[in-house]
Write an enzyme that holds these catalytic residues in place. Structure first.
Site, PDB file in Angstrom:
ATOM      1  NE  ARG A  40       1.134 -34.305 -20.818  1.00  0.00           N
ATOM      2  CZ  ARG A  40       0.271 -35.197 -21.293  1.00  0.00           C
ATOM      3  NH1 ARG A  40       0.095 -35.314 -22.588  1.00  0.00           N
ATOM      4  NH2 ARG A  40      -0.395 -35.982 -20.482  1.00  0.00           N
ATOM      5  CG  HIS A  64      -2.771 -32.239 -23.411  1.00  0.00           C
ATOM      6  ND1 HIS A  64      -1.718 -32.007 -24.269  1.00  0.00           N
ATOM      7  CD2 HIS A  64      -3.829 -31.558 -23.920  1.00  0.00           C
ATOM      8  CE1 HIS A  64      -2.121 -31.234 -25.255  1.00  0.00           C
ATOM      9  NE2 HIS A  64      -3.401 -30.936 -25.072  1.00  0.00           N
ATOM     10  CE1 TYR A  76      -2.318 -39.305 -21.078  1.00  0.00           C
ATOM     11  CE2 TYR A  76      -4.616 -38.674 -20.863  1.00  0.00           C
ATOM     12  CZ  TYR A  76      -3.295 -38.323 -20.961  1.00  0.00           C
ATOM     13  OH  TYR A  76      -2.922 -37.010 -20.931  1.00  0.00           O
TER      14      TYR A  76
HETATM   15  C1  LIG Z   1      -4.967 -29.456 -35.774  1.00  0.00           C
HETATM   16  C2  LIG Z   1      -5.250 -29.784 -34.339  1.00  0.00           C
HETATM   17  N1  LIG Z   1      -5.803 -30.972 -34.032  1.00  0.00           N
HETATM   18  C3  LIG Z   1      -6.083 -31.294 -32.764  1.00  0.00           C
HETATM   19  C4  LIG Z   1      -5.820 -30.412 -31.733  1.00  0.00           C
HETATM   20  C5  LIG Z   1      -6.166 -30.777 -30.285  1.00  0.00           C
HETATM   21  N2  LIG Z   1      -4.928 -31.001 -29.531  1.00  0.00           N
HETATM   22  C6  LIG Z   1      -4.379 -30.017 -28.809  1.00  0.00           C
HETATM   23  S1  LIG Z   1      -2.899 -30.457 -28.194  1.00  0.00           S
HETATM   24  C7  LIG Z   1      -2.964 -31.983 -28.881  1.00  0.00           C
HETATM   25  C8  LIG Z   1      -1.812 -32.919 -28.707  1.00  0.00           C
HETATM   26  C9  LIG Z   1      -0.519 -32.318 -29.149  1.00  0.00           C
HETATM   27  O1  LIG Z   1       0.514 -33.236 -28.990  1.00  0.00           O
HETATM   28  P1  LIG Z   1       2.022 -32.844 -29.285  1.00  0.00           P
HETATM   29  O2  LIG Z   1       2.134 -32.301 -30.669  1.00  0.00           O
HETATM   30  O3  LIG Z   1       2.859 -34.011 -28.960  1.00  0.00           O
HETATM   31  O4  LIG Z   1       2.324 -31.629 -28.294  1.00  0.00           O
HETATM   32  P2  LIG Z   1       2.278 -31.629 -26.713  1.00  0.00           P
HETATM   33  O5  LIG Z   1       0.913 -31.177 -26.316  1.00  0.00           O
HETATM   34  O6  LIG Z   1       2.597 -32.998 -26.253  1.00  0.00           O
HETATM   35  O7  LIG Z   1       3.300 -30.630 -26.298  1.00  0.00           O
HETATM   36  C10 LIG Z   1      -4.161 -32.143 -29.577  1.00  0.00           C
HETATM   37  C11 LIG Z   1      -4.585 -33.375 -30.260  1.00  0.00           C
HETATM   38  C12 LIG Z   1      -5.254 -29.184 -32.099  1.00  0.00           C
HETATM   39  N3  LIG Z   1      -4.977 -28.237 -31.178  1.00  0.00           N
HETATM   40  N4  LIG Z   1      -4.973 -28.905 -33.385  1.00  0.00           N
END
Ligand SMILES: Cc1ncc(C[n+]2csc(CCOP(=O)(O)OP(=O)(O)O)c2C)c(N)n1
Ligand SMILES: Cc1ncc(C[n+]2csc(CCOP(=O)(O)OP(=O)(O)O)c2C)c(N)n1
Ligand SMILES: [Mg+2]
Ligand SMILES: [Mg+2]
Lengths: 372, 332, 372, 332
Positions: C259, C263, C272
């Protein structure tokens, strides 16, 4: 490097005492002493009697639904014996009576539990076991959390949690495994793979050669053992528990065993499984093979068996007496244990046993007879 | 399944009625599939799906892994892809792991996608207490799902209603939670039409007509209320309404009755606080305020965890408590 | 046999086009034609422009929170290109704009979505993509269910579902994998391992050498690929999709990518993670490496790049215009799409836009000005 | 964290107050640990836990995997083993996956084990709409948890209350769901005591005294109601009650007020049907029936999925709608 191996993992299988009661002396070294084995066999006999008694109670309508432990005694006892009583915490599902009992949870309370009485889950001071757990797959997270607390406080304790093959299909199982591995907590995951989750056979529950390989997802040490072999279960459990205790992190044990009885007394397994399969597993019964082994070694004979049976019968009868003697809990208990301090609304409900709140007594309302 | 001799003679139980509805709808519509834990070979732990796998095969009556979120989530996928899944969650207590899929997805896909993706699915769930079952086999979480926009919540109390409502639910273009009051699964038999029929979702039924007080209930409690009617003094004329569906709610039926009687008692098994009884009491006072001669009374479970079975009889509203509430309401 | 190996599994890694733009010709055989690569590169450039535009819109407060796709274009496009438009279903998370676009979901709708408008998730007739999915880890079950329907109806379709490294910690992921494998449905699980889940690095998210090994738990075919390598992603995806289509069951692909941006626009990754790490990955940017490769092969030059950039800018501006032109949805939409048929209570609420139900008009209630 | 110059001068926001409470309680009690997604190094997506990891280390302020059931379930284990976990669920919409652990375990362990196993845990959850966030970042599921015996549900609306209630929650021997109204996370500053203090859980607060009508609310809506007060005609004297805790509910405070005013309006963000407003309306009519001059009015979210943010302003109760309801109530 365009192609390479990024990860390799494997699952080992361990058996020490085979179905014919023949021991692999080399593997058995430093496991159980003769005295241990005799004592544990006696224990297994007692548990079997108690289990049969519970079944009969249910059939006599003196107990509610009950899940028999029959056939899984070696798995529960071998692992339970490897954990330190009063130090390590047992986090059970509902088919590990033998292990709970060994760790101090009175068996009549387990009976009370199945008789529909929360007092059955009251854990006595000093006993390190959690209550039986109904929602499948959920308790492993509690074990992980407890183990995490032990690690935080640098206590030399381990949590060992029990669950079935079916439970490994639940998401919570996966989250517990991941937390345990990510934080390297002293938690041992003990899967009683008894081949069935009610009517669903393991091969249909998952398309995986073993249950143990689910630990590879988390780079967690894992092993598959003959779950009806007291020696193998004990050795794998002790190794995992002691490694966890000394900071080596979590482990996964798959005990390959078999549910010799129906799923619960509410079930009729003949609807979905062949009697040949059951018969074949009857031959692998952990009690039979242990008796063969002990007899062969001159450590056991018919007289001892008769005495053990008699002790089992006596214990079972004591357990029933204690459980039935407990009677019905005070109705106010349902209020008294919801919070440490009751809410005002609950106090009203407790006092009146009514949920409407006109504030009138039934007599005032003109009821023919007054309510208690 | 086709009717047995016993059914023909003595009528159908609620279990029979649901089984018949599933059988008929699966015959009529090949998009319908049943899935869940032990619903196939074993016919379900309550035998509701008994025999169906033999007729329709393991591809349409499917034993799934032990995985409620999996059952709910894949059913959503099946529904979106044009099937009509009828998942079973083995007991209402095990809706917990499936909650997120049901509330955050099934209920929202249509709105979220402005109608381009829909989830025609009927979630069957044995529901409620009174059968001396272990913990989490006796709860009544209906208020939670009635508070979830996008879900319909149906709770039949009789074989006749169960069949007609289940057929409506399966044919409904939106997700329906179909709670089956296990306490009356086999307690009553009823002669009901053999051919398929539907009962509109969202219409309450007047079980007994009366002029002095309106009793509103659903599920097994309707039978408790009926029992209470027998114990009321001769000169008390109570009207009993079986909601049958709590979402959408037939508020008109309640209001119509209360405007006649001026009094209302709501009866349900779930804990009182924030239970669905509160919604009914509130609607009644909102819409029939000037007709009310007494506060709307609630008879419900206590605000405690559903006790294990030695005490469930003390927790569940019984006819005596309903009677008391009615008399208090009348004496107000 | 007292000890034996009960299970062995491994994860292979695949890279075809390396970070310097050097292609492994042998592995590249039968993958993408030169024309394909040029077209897909143009597409990537366009997506990058659109992505940057969304970022700027957010900064100008013309869009809400937005998650940039920057750096993950090869993963989305390589896999998206391997799926059949209008036949296979894409079940995305929220970082796969490029793939959705390729399959027909208009990009201005994706913008509308992030502008807080449900009409952004209205899927046009014939387009086979699901809406973006906010709750992490949940959508893989929908893909599994859809794929199951395809299998039941014997349709030659596949579902491909996207999710991040963090998503594999959720229980639903596990349940989806188990269902997909147990029922052997045509579903491809595509993990965009971009090393971070908001502020949590992959190594902290799990104690596993790879994400792909999580598939071993289910005996599901799996592979780890260089996710910034269009060729590797395409090949792995095509193989998995076509195997699934022909009845070979599900598969898991871990695309190792990064990424490059925060985020989301609500995040500040400098809190971080080190800039050195980001810089190092900048060097592995899928666009840079593809351009190097194309230039080296004489398929690309600065003029072509200028034209592609210009097209990208133009497209981005069109997308913004369309998205902003959509305005605000009718307020009644929130009622009109909850059910196929509105409930009586909702009709009242829709008509009055009030939730109280005295049935009076505001004017009757003596309000100074009447409500609309 | 220790106060900054800005805080000293201008007062603390709700976020600051919660941060201060966590900081002070972690200092006082080594059993307290914070855990959740991004709560450590990143200080939480709302910066509520900002700085804490630096002070207390990554073993007490813990970044967990993305796994809500895992967070909730291990927190239960931590609590049972003698810790005082304060898990954060990143947004209320993500309570979904943790629902089962919270409702079927945390809420029940004490009762199930007859007091031998307890779960002293405080689940912090940013809650409610109005910040232009994506889907599932703006919901108000409080009624569901208030309907769950064994859970306490606390919802502060001011920095002062947030600090005192959070300290009470962490010290509470039972599980508490602590909903933080994100709409007012930073909208107001308040001078509050620097030393630790507690506010009893279960006590409502009279925000404004009045004699003509009682407005009952909680969370961010309290501020909406306050705004409405300013718009009411001079001669209308409204009493505003901030519940602060919906479970246990301070019914006495509501009843006391309504017996004075004779009128009541409840305001909340969650969908109306089976929302917690229904419980309040029901209690009012149950206990103050003869004092009521008009039906209790509900101002709430509509019975639809919380819309994406272009329409959230139309969905959320605003001062205008509160004002309307009050005037209708008065005109009844
Ligand atoms: C069930 C749930 N818990 C927490 C969140 C908050 N949240 C949004 S994106 C994220 C991180 C996602 O990480 P990843 O699966 O690696 O996908 P990326 O964003 O890196 O593409 C979090 C914790 C959410 N959207 N859904
Ligand atoms: C969450 C949940 N879903 C369903 C059930 C109903 N149920 C009780 S036991 C059981 C099968 C459990 O199988 P397994 O985990 O293999 O344990 P075993 O009973 O074989 O020891 C099921 C489905 C339950 N108790 N909890
Ligand atoms: Mg099993
Ligand atoms: Mg990621």
């Amino acid at each position: 490097m365009p192609t390479r191996i990024a990860y390799e993992g494997k699952v080992e299988y361990l058996q020490i005492l085979d179905e014919h009661g023949v021991l692999d002396e080399k593997l058995a070294k430093d496991t159980l002493s003769d005295e241990d084995v005799v004592e544990l066999y006696r224990y297994m006999v007692k548990c079997r009697f108690v289990d049969e008694t519970a079944f009969k109670l249910q059939r006599a309508k003196r107990m509610g639904t009950y899940p028999q432990n029959k056939g899984q005694e070696a798995a529960a006892i071998g692992s339970g014996f490897a954990a330190k009583r009063g130090v390590d915490w047992l986090v059970p599902c509902y088919r590990e009576n033998a292990a709970l009992w060994m760790h101090g949870q009175p068996m009549h309370q387990v009976f009370m539990y199945w008789m529909g009485d929360e007092r059955g889950s009251k854990i006595p001071e000093g006993v390190c076991t959690l209550p039986l757990c109904v929602p499948i797959g959920t308790q492993m997270l509690h074990a992980t959390g407890m183990a995490w607390a032990f690690k935080m406080r640098k206590e030399p304790r381990v949590a060992i949690t029990y669950f079935g093959d079916g439970a490994t299909s639940e998401g919570d199982f996966h989250e517990a495994m991941n937390f345990a591995s990510a934080f390297q907590v002293p938690c041992v995951f003990f899967c009683q793979n008894n081949q069935w989750a009610i009517s669903v056979p393991r091969e249909q529950q998952m398309n995986s050669a073993t249950v143990a390989q689910k630990a590879l997802a988390y780079d967690m040490p894992c092993i598959q053992v003959d779950g009806n072999d007291l020696f193998a279960v004990y050795k794998a459990s002790r190794d995992a528990i002691e490694r966890a205790r000394s900071g080596g992190g979590p482990a996964f044990i798959e005990a390959v065993t078999y549910r010799l009885a129906d799923h619960t007394t509410a079930d009729d397994a003949r609807r979905y499984r062949d009697s040949e399969e059951v018969d074949a597993w009857m031959g692998k019964d952990p009690l039979i093979r242990l008796r063969k082994y002990l007899t062969g070694k001159g450590l056991w004979d018919d007289a001892k068996q008769a005495a053990a049976d008699e002790a089992g019968r006596q214990t079972a009868s004591d357990v029933v007496k204690a459980a039935e003697g407990a009677g019905v809990p005070p109705v106010t208990d349902m209020f008294d244990y919801t919070f440490e301090t009751m809410t005002p609304e609950m106090e009203t409900q407790r006092r009146t046993m009514r949920t409407h709140s006109l504030g009138q007594r039934p007599e005032q309302a003109g009821l023919r007879e007054s309510a208690k | 399944m086709p009717r047995t001799e016993a059914m023909i003679k003595q009528g159908l139980t609620l279990v029979d009625a649901i089984n018949e509805a599933l059988y008929q709808e699966m015959e009529r519509d090949t998009r319908v599939v049943c899935l869940g834990e032990d619903v196939g070979l074993n016919g379900g732990v309550f035998r509701v799906t008994e025999g169906l796998q033999k007729v329709f095969g393991p591809e349409r009556v499917i034993d799934t892994p032990l995985s409620e979120s999996g059952i709910m989530g894949t059913s959503i996928g099946l529904a979106m892809a044009g099937m009509r899944p009828v998942p079973e969650i083995q007991f209402e207590g095990f809706l917990g792991p499936a909650f997120d899929q049901l509330v955050n997805h099934a209920a929202r896909y249509r709105n979220r996608s402005r109608g381009s993706i829909t989830v025609p699915m009927t979630v069957r769930v044995p529901w409620g207490g009174g059968i001396h079952a272990p913990e989490l086999h006796s709860d009544s979480p209906e208020a939670i799902y009635a508070h979830t926009p996008g879900l319909k919540v149906v709770i039949p109390s009789t074989p006749y209603d169960a069949k007609g409502l289940l057929l409506s639910a399966i044919r409904d273009p939106d997700p329906v939670v179909f709670f089956e009051p296990k306490r009356v699964y086999r307690s009553h038999r009823e002669q009901i039409p053999e051919e398929a029929y539907t009962i509109p979702i969202g219409e309450a039924k007047v079980v007994a007509e009366g002029t002095d007080v309106t009793i509103v209930s659903w599920g097994a409690c309707v039978h408790t209320c009926n029992e209470a009617l027998d114990h009321l003094p001769e000169d008390v004329s109570a009207e009993l309404i079986d909601l049958r569906t709590i979402s959408p709610l037939d508020a008109e039926a309640i209001v119509r009755s209360v405007e006649k009687t001026g009094r209302c008692v709501v009866v349900h098994e779930a804990p009182k606080t924030a239970g669905f009884g509160a919604e009914i009491a509130t609607i009644v006072q909102e819409r029939s305020f000037l007709h009310l001669k007494a506060p709307v009374q609630r008879v419900a479970g206590f605000d405690v965890m559903m006790p294990y079975y030695k005490l469930e009889g003390q927790y569940l509203p019984d006819a005596k408590r309903v009677e008391e509430a009615v008399m208090q309401c009348l004496a107000y």
